[in-house]
Design a protein around this motif. Structure first.
Motif, PDB file in Angstrom:
ATOM      1  N   GLY A  62     -48.115 -35.868  76.862  1.00  0.00           N
ATOM      2  CA  GLY A  62     -47.635 -37.222  76.632  1.00  0.00           C
ATOM      3  C   GLY A  62     -46.165 -37.279  76.304  1.00  0.00           C
ATOM      4  N   THR A  63     -45.731 -38.488  75.918  1.00  0.00           N
ATOM      5  CA  THR A  63     -44.314 -38.689  75.619  1.00  0.00           C
ATOM      6  C   THR A  63     -43.890 -37.966  74.346  1.00  0.00           C
ATOM      7  OG1 THR A  63     -44.885 -40.742  74.470  1.00  0.00           O
ATOM      8  CG2 THR A  63     -44.265 -40.915  76.792  1.00  0.00           C
ATOM      9  N   SER A  64     -44.826 -37.714  73.440  1.00  0.00           N
ATOM     10  CA  SER A  64     -44.465 -37.006  72.204  1.00  0.00           C
ATOM     11  C   SER A  64     -43.918 -35.624  72.510  1.00  0.00           C
ATOM     12  CB  SER A  64     -45.688 -36.885  71.286  1.00  0.00           C
ATOM     13  OG  SER A  64     -46.139 -38.146  70.875  1.00  0.00           O
ATOM     14  N   GLY A  65     -44.563 -34.938  73.460  1.00  0.00           N
ATOM     15  CA  GLY A  65     -44.096 -33.601  73.827  1.00  0.00           C
ATOM     16  C   GLY A  65     -42.697 -33.630  74.401  1.00  0.00           C
ATOM     17  N   LEU A  66     -42.424 -34.600  75.265  1.00  0.00           N
ATOM     18  CA  LEU A  66     -41.088 -34.715  75.843  1.00  0.00           C
ATOM     19  C   LEU A  66     -40.063 -35.034  74.761  1.00  0.00           C
ATOM     20  CD1 LEU A  66     -39.320 -34.737  78.370  1.00  0.00           C
ATOM     21  CD2 LEU A  66     -39.817 -37.180  78.592  1.00  0.00           C
ATOM     22  N   MET A  67     -40.423 -35.911  73.826  1.00  0.00           N
ATOM     23  CA  MET A  67     -39.520 -36.241  72.716  1.00  0.00           C
ATOM     24  C   MET A  67     -39.176 -34.996  71.919  1.00  0.00           C
ATOM     25  SD  MET A  67     -41.005 -39.845  71.241  1.00  0.00           S
ATOM     26  CE  MET A  67     -39.999 -39.707  69.765  1.00  0.00           C
ATOM     27  N   ALA A  68     -40.185 -34.160  71.668  1.00  0.00           N
ATOM     28  CA  ALA A  68     -39.944 -32.946  70.891  1.00  0.00           C
ATOM     29  C   ALA A  68     -38.948 -32.036  71.596  1.00  0.00           C
ATOM     30  CB  ALA A  68     -41.262 -32.210  70.649  1.00  0.00           C
ATOM     31  N   VAL A  69     -39.117 -31.851  72.917  1.00  0.00           N
ATOM     32  CA  VAL A  69     -38.209 -31.002  73.682  1.00  0.00           C
ATOM     33  C   VAL A  69     -36.796 -31.577  73.688  1.00  0.00           C
ATOM     34  CG1 VAL A  69     -37.693 -30.071  75.976  1.00  0.00           C
ATOM     35  CG2 VAL A  69     -40.049 -30.092  75.151  1.00  0.00           C
ATOM     36  N   VAL A  70     -36.688 -32.879  73.934  1.00  0.00           N
ATOM     37  CA  VAL A  70     -35.367 -33.526  74.034  1.00  0.00           C
ATOM     38  C   VAL A  70     -34.638 -33.510  72.693  1.00  0.00           C
ATOM     39  CG1 VAL A  70     -34.193 -35.722  74.438  1.00  0.00           C
ATOM     40  CG2 VAL A  70     -35.995 -34.958  76.002  1.00  0.00           C
ATOM     41  N   VAL A  71     -35.343 -33.880  71.620  1.00  0.00           N
ATOM     42  CA  VAL A  71     -34.706 -33.903  70.297  1.00  0.00           C
ATOM     43  C   VAL A  71     -34.262 -32.496  69.895  1.00  0.00           C
ATOM     44  CG1 VAL A  71     -35.128 -34.271  67.830  1.00  0.00           C
ATOM     45  CG2 VAL A  71     -35.862 -35.987  69.492  1.00  0.00           C
ATOM     46  N   GLY A  72     -35.127 -31.518  70.128  1.00  0.00           N
ATOM     47  CA  GLY A  72     -34.743 -30.143  69.815  1.00  0.00           C
ATOM     48  C   GLY A  72     -33.502 -29.715  70.573  1.00  0.00           C
ATOM     49  N   SER A  73     -33.435 -30.071  71.857  1.00  0.00           N
ATOM     50  CA  SER A  73     -32.274 -29.710  72.675  1.00  0.00           C
ATOM     51  C   SER A  73     -31.001 -30.362  72.156  1.00  0.00           C
ATOM     52  CB  SER A  73     -32.515 -30.129  74.132  1.00  0.00           C
ATOM     53  OG  SER A  73     -33.640 -29.472  74.670  1.00  0.00           O
ATOM     54  N   ILE A  74     -31.093 -31.636  71.820  1.00  0.00           N
ATOM     55  CA  ILE A  74     -29.902 -32.362  71.348  1.00  0.00           C
ATOM     56  C   ILE A  74     -29.418 -31.800  70.013  1.00  0.00           C
ATOM     57  CG2 ILE A  74     -29.079 -34.603  70.512  1.00  0.00           C
ATOM     58  CD1 ILE A  74     -30.924 -35.906  72.609  1.00  0.00           C
ATOM     59  N   VAL A  75     -30.351 -31.576  69.099  1.00  0.00           N
ATOM     60  CA  VAL A  75     -29.973 -31.073  67.770  1.00  0.00           C
ATOM     61  C   VAL A  75     -29.260 -29.733  67.874  1.00  0.00           C
ATOM     62  CG1 VAL A  75     -30.911 -30.143  65.612  1.00  0.00           C
ATOM     63  CG2 VAL A  75     -31.722 -32.342  66.472  1.00  0.00           C
ATOM     64  N   SER A  76     -29.866 -28.787  68.619  1.00  0.00           N
ATOM     65  CA  SER A  76     -29.265 -27.457  68.695  1.00  0.00           C
ATOM     66  C   SER A  76     -27.944 -27.491  69.458  1.00  0.00           C
ATOM     67  CB  SER A  76     -30.230 -26.467  69.349  1.00  0.00           C
ATOM     68  OG  SER A  76     -30.525 -26.842  70.675  1.00  0.00           O
ATOM     69  N   ALA A  77     -27.852 -28.351  70.484  1.00  0.00           N
ATOM     70  CA  ALA A  77     -26.609 -28.452  71.251  1.00  0.00           C
ATOM     71  C   ALA A  77     -25.477 -29.003  70.390  1.00  0.00           C
ATOM     72  CB  ALA A  77     -26.823 -29.337  72.481  1.00  0.00           C
ATOM     73  N   VAL A  78     -25.743 -30.071  69.651  1.00  0.00           N
ATOM     74  CA  VAL A  78     -24.720 -30.678  68.805  1.00  0.00           C
ATOM     75  C   VAL A  78     -24.275 -29.703  67.712  1.00  0.00           C
ATOM     76  CG1 VAL A  78     -24.274 -32.511  67.117  1.00  0.00           C
ATOM     77  CG2 VAL A  78     -25.433 -33.050  69.273  1.00  0.00           C
ATOM     78  N   PHE A  79     -25.243 -29.031  67.092  1.00  0.00           N
ATOM     79  CA  PHE A  79     -24.896 -28.074  66.028  1.00  0.00           C
ATOM     80  C   PHE A  79     -24.022 -26.953  66.593  1.00  0.00           C
ATOM     81  CE2 PHE A  79     -25.370 -24.666  62.997  1.00  0.00           C
ATOM     82  CZ  PHE A  79     -25.395 -25.320  61.777  1.00  0.00           C
ATOM     83  N   TYR A  80     -24.366 -26.466  67.785  1.00  0.00           N
ATOM     84  CA  TYR A  80     -23.593 -25.378  68.384  1.00  0.00           C
ATOM     85  C   TYR A  80     -22.162 -25.825  68.679  1.00  0.00           C
ATOM     86  CZ  TYR A  80     -22.589 -21.306  71.293  1.00  0.00           C
ATOM     87  OH  TYR A  80     -22.049 -20.142  71.803  1.00  0.00           O
ATOM     88  N   ILE A  81     -22.015 -27.046  69.157  1.00  0.00           N
ATOM     89  CA  ILE A  81     -20.665 -27.571  69.443  1.00  0.00           C
ATOM     90  C   ILE A  81     -19.833 -27.627  68.161  1.00  0.00           C
ATOM     91  CG2 ILE A  81     -19.384 -29.630  70.147  1.00  0.00           C
ATOM     92  CD1 ILE A  81     -21.648 -30.159  72.164  1.00  0.00           C
ATOM     93  N   ILE A  82     -20.457 -28.098  67.062  1.00  0.00           N
ATOM     94  CA  ILE A  82     -19.720 -28.179  65.789  1.00  0.00           C
ATOM     95  C   ILE A  82     -19.360 -26.780  65.295  1.00  0.00           C
ATOM     96  CG2 ILE A  82     -19.805 -28.982  63.401  1.00  0.00           C
ATOM     97  CD1 ILE A  82     -21.706 -31.189  64.309  1.00  0.00           C
ATOM     98  N   VAL A  83     -20.253 -25.816  65.518  1.00  0.00           N
ATOM     99  CA  VAL A  83     -19.928 -24.432  65.166  1.00  0.00           C
ATOM    100  C   VAL A  83     -18.695 -23.964  65.941  1.00  0.00           C
ATOM    101  CG1 VAL A  83     -20.713 -22.039  65.426  1.00  0.00           C
ATOM    102  CG2 VAL A  83     -22.243 -23.742  64.428  1.00  0.00           C
ATOM    103  N   GLU A  84     -18.630 -24.334  67.211  1.00  0.00           N
ATOM    104  CA  GLU A  84     -17.491 -23.920  68.023  1.00  0.00           C
ATOM    105  C   GLU A  84     -16.188 -24.582  67.577  1.00  0.00           C
ATOM    106  OE1 GLU A  84     -17.332 -21.552  70.436  1.00  0.00           O
ATOM    107  OE2 GLU A  84     -19.330 -21.080  69.668  1.00  0.00           O
ATOM    108  N   THR A  85     -16.274 -25.721  66.885  1.00  0.00           N
ATOM    109  CA  THR A  85     -15.059 -26.348  66.341  1.00  0.00           C
ATOM    110  C   THR A  85     -14.588 -25.649  65.072  1.00  0.00           C
ATOM    111  OG1 THR A  85     -16.228 -27.941  64.926  1.00  0.00           O
ATOM    112  CG2 THR A  85     -15.815 -28.583  67.235  1.00  0.00           C
ATOM    113  N   LYS A  86     -15.422 -24.739  64.533  1.00  0.00           N
ATOM    114  CA  LYS A  86     -15.160 -23.981  63.307  1.00  0.00           C
ATOM    115  C   LYS A  86     -15.352 -24.807  62.034  1.00  0.00           C
ATOM    116  CE  LYS A  86     -14.009 -20.463  65.840  1.00  0.00           C
ATOM    117  NZ  LYS A  86     -14.923 -19.319  66.019  1.00  0.00           N
ATOM    118  N   VAL A  87     -15.777 -26.054  62.175  1.00  0.00           N
ATOM    119  CA  VAL A  87     -16.081 -26.858  60.989  1.00  0.00           C
ATOM    120  C   VAL A  87     -17.330 -26.297  60.314  1.00  0.00           C
ATOM    121  CG1 VAL A  87     -16.750 -29.156  60.171  1.00  0.00           C
ATOM    122  CG2 VAL A  87     -14.986 -28.913  61.917  1.00  0.00           C
ATOM    123  N   PHE A  88     -18.314 -25.868  61.117  1.00  0.00           N
ATOM    124  CA  PHE A  88     -19.470 -25.133  60.606  1.00  0.00           C
ATOM    125  C   PHE A  88     -19.249 -23.653  60.918  1.00  0.00           C
ATOM    126  CE2 PHE A  88     -22.759 -28.795  61.310  1.00  0.00           C
ATOM    127  CZ  PHE A  88     -22.120 -29.538  60.327  1.00  0.00           C
TER     128      PHE A  88
END
Length: 667
Positions: A167-193
């Motif tokens: 169902g849509t819950s599974g897709l939401m889980a995949v998408v949210v996980g992808s966005i969270v890890s992608a955004v965190f990685y980008i901030i790490v690359e800025t050296k702020v994290f």
């Protein structure tokens, strides 16, 4: 989407252009992610279920979508994702200093020819190992359940976990996980994290050193969730052996100069890694040895059942039993041997082994032809028995490279100049990479064909989709590997900064073994220490298995814990513990299975998001010529970035799991 018909009924929309396009697009994403992550963590992740979830979400909005069409999409994506396991061998050519990059057409030829051979070799095994076999095929069955629920077939009686995934819950889980890890990685690359939380220190007053390094990586954390508590604890034991005993021991025996971190990392790089390699080698071979008896007995009984099976021929066969014609299979196998022969001949000439080109080409083709079929049979059975993700492919690579190196020693080394050892090592790795591509695909294909059997798919159409998936993956893998090599490099390669290099543990081990056999330039005492540790771990694991059902200590995971840097292992351990706690909490809720499966899909998304952004950042590094092109702050902010990054990582993890737990109860 429509429910599936009964077995063998009229064909329905299955091998469609739109399905292939969707599958190839998903392939581009998941293959790039698997290449990056496999080089970083020494592990790859199964792409079938995430691909099936994404496929269902897309096809559900289209007219006339069927479960068989969804199956084709996940088949294409899983074949290419599995082919990324070639990273366990191919970077070895960089590590031994033979290649400086990955030439596209040669790398493509290895992946494509080997992968298509893997598909062809598994076709005659399908009836024996899938149709007429009682092998469990855990991942293939799980993927089939996801597809069935997504089609609406089991809407009333499906398990909670399957309905969540479909169902849509599974897709939401995949998408949210992808966005969270992608955004965190980008901030790490800025050296702020900060990218990690590390500390190195002296032990006592005799100069011993050690340390630890927690990488703030959601992808590594997610792998811990997926591999489970047993593997996580085993990797922690390995890290403790490596950094609690081995690093202090070797820093005492071989005092270094420089900072404490340089001394500790130097001891790990020059000594402890080879101890870990010995443990991995023994553990991987032991895993294969344990499977010899069930492989032989299972194949014997399955082949016997297949011989007495009464089935029609040609068009009289039900649609669900129509494989690719064996004549075409044989023709494709022969056609694949032509580029393989050319690749071997070209490599022998360019490597200075031209005086033995005929022997190397003829012997190499026979080596690939025969050993690949044996490897396909073993890998197919192992995948059916314990699942593709758990199948010890590294053990296959170890055996193949040792056999190749020994044959080269016996056949050609005595007639070559003394300085030809490096070329022979490279040739051994080159031919091993071809066989390994076959093994990687065979390790996955029967799992896909089992899924197809359970959802009323047409085998020959699925086999054609597997070939398309292989070709798509073969197009993606070389440029991604080349990009990552130029951006980071591989640990142990000449001139590479160990602080930023990707570990690529299996490639390092296999290349070290090739060098050890042919050049005899490896410190076998270190390998022997690791092998002894491996034997001890095998005994401990056997005792635990005999005395308790729950507690195990997988020797291969312990070996990885010794071999990999703590920046990789410790966060995997954290993820395993958090995932175990999450699952225990979920079991106490009304919809425990649904919640746990959402956790699995969230973890899959976390891996995909960070890995894809990692590849994109690598591209920016290469094209900008700057080691940190996204940096917004300087070294003066480093202490603050550790606290900010660490606190944010913990807070985001808590919020994600709290959200996914609540989502599971609403599913």
């Amino acid at each position: 989407m429509n429910a599936i018909p009964g077995p063998g009924t009229a064909p329905r929309a299955e091998l469609t252009i739109r399905g292939l396009i969707i599958g190839v697009v998903i392939t581009l994403v998941f293959t790039a992610a698997n290449v990056f992550f496999g080089l970083k963590a020494g592990l790859t992740f199964a792409t079938s279920i995430p691909a099936a979830v994404i496929s269902m979400a897309i096809l559900r909005a289209m007219k006339g979508a069927t479960i068989q069409e969804n199956n084709i999409v996940q088949t294409v994506a899983s074949a290419a994702g599995t082919l990324s396991s070639i990273i366990f061998v191919l970077p070895g050519l960089i590590m031994v200093g033979w290649w400086s990059g990955f030439p596209f057409w040669i790398s493509f030829g290895i992946c494509a020819a080997g992968g298509i051979l893997g598909v062809m070799y598994t076709i005659p095994l399908r009836r024996a190992l899938v149709t007429d076999s009682d092998l469990p095929y855990p991942e293939g069955v799980a993927c089939a359940e996801v597809l069935k629920v997504g089609s609406g077939e089991h809407a009333g009686e499906a398990s909670q976990s399957a309905s969540v995934e479909g169902g849509t819950s599974g897709l939401m889980a995949v998408v949210v996980g992808s966005i969270v890890s992608a955004v965190f990685y980008i901030i790490v690359e800025t050296k702020v994290f900060a990218s990690d939380v590390a500390q190195y220190f002296r032990i006592g007053d005799r100069g011993a050193a050690s340390g630890y390094d927690f990488s703030l990586s959601f992808a590594l954390f997610a792998v811990g969730h997926l591999v489970g508590l047993s593997v996580g604890i085993a990797m922690l034991v390995g890290a403790l052996i490596g950094w609690g005993w081995a690093v202090p021991h070797f820093t005492l025996l071989h005092p270094g100069t420089g900072s404490v971190s340089d001394i500790a990392q130097g001891a790990w790089s020059h000594y402890v890694r080879f101890v870990g390699a010995g443990t991995i080698g023994v553990a991987a071979i032991w895993t294969l040895v344990k499977l010899v008896k069930p492989v032989v007995s299972g194949l014997t009984s399955a082949m016997a059942a297949s011989r007495v099976r009464k089935a029609g021929k040609g068009d009289t066969l039900p649609r669900t039993e129509q494989d690719m014609p064996i004549g075409i299979v044989g023709l494709i196998v022969l056609i694949c041997m032509l580029p393989i022969a050319w690749l071997l001949g070209d490599f022998s000439v360019t490597s200075g082994l031209g005086s033995h080109t005929a022997l190397l080409v003829i012997g190499g083709v026979l080596f690939v032809l025969i050993l690949s079929f044996l490897v396909s049979t073993v890998c197919g059975y192992m995948a059916g028995l314990i699942g593709s993700s758990n199948s010890p492919l590294s053990g296959i690579g170890i055996l193949v490279v040792i056999i190749a190196a020994l044959l080269l020693l016996a056949g050609v080394k005595s007639d070559l100049p003394a300085d030809s050892g490096k070329a022979l090592v490279a040739f051994a790795l080159f031919i091993t990479s071809v066989v390994f591509a076959v093994a990687a695909i065979a390790n996955n294909n029967l799992q896909d064909l089992k899924t197809g059997q359970l959802v009323d798919a047409t085998p020959w159409r699925q086999q054609a989709a597997l070939v398309i998936g292989v070709i798509a993956g073969a197009v993606v893998i070389p440029p991604v590997l080349d990009l990552l090599n130029h951006a980071y490099g591989f640990l142990g390669a000449p001139g590479v900064d160990p602080a930023h290099a990707l570990p690529a543990p299996q490639a390092g081990l296999i290349s070290a073994l090739a060098q050890g056999v042919i050049q005899n330039n490896i410190d076998w005492s270190l390998i022997s220490i690791g092998a002894a540790i491996g034997v001890g771990l095998i005994v401990v694991d056997a005792i635990l298995g005999a005395t308790t059902k729950a507690a195990r200590l997988p020797p291969l995971a312990v070996g990885l814990g010794i071999y990999l840097p703590t920046s990789t292992t410790l966060m995997i351990v954290v993820g395993a513990i958090v995932g175990w706690y999450f699952d225990k909490r979920a079991d106490r809720t009304p919809k425990g299975e649904a919640t746990k499966q959402l956790g699995v899909l969230l973890a899959s998304g976390l891996i995909v998001g960070e890995s894809i952004i990692g590849v994109l950042v690598a591209a920016i590094v290469v094209f900008s010529g700057k080691p940190a092109p996204l940096a917004l702050v300087g070294h003066s902010f480093e202490d603050a970035s550790i606290w900010i990054g660490g606190a944010t990582f913990v807070a985001v993890t808590y919020l994600m799991y709290r959200w996914i737990g609540r989502l599971g109860q609403k599913a």
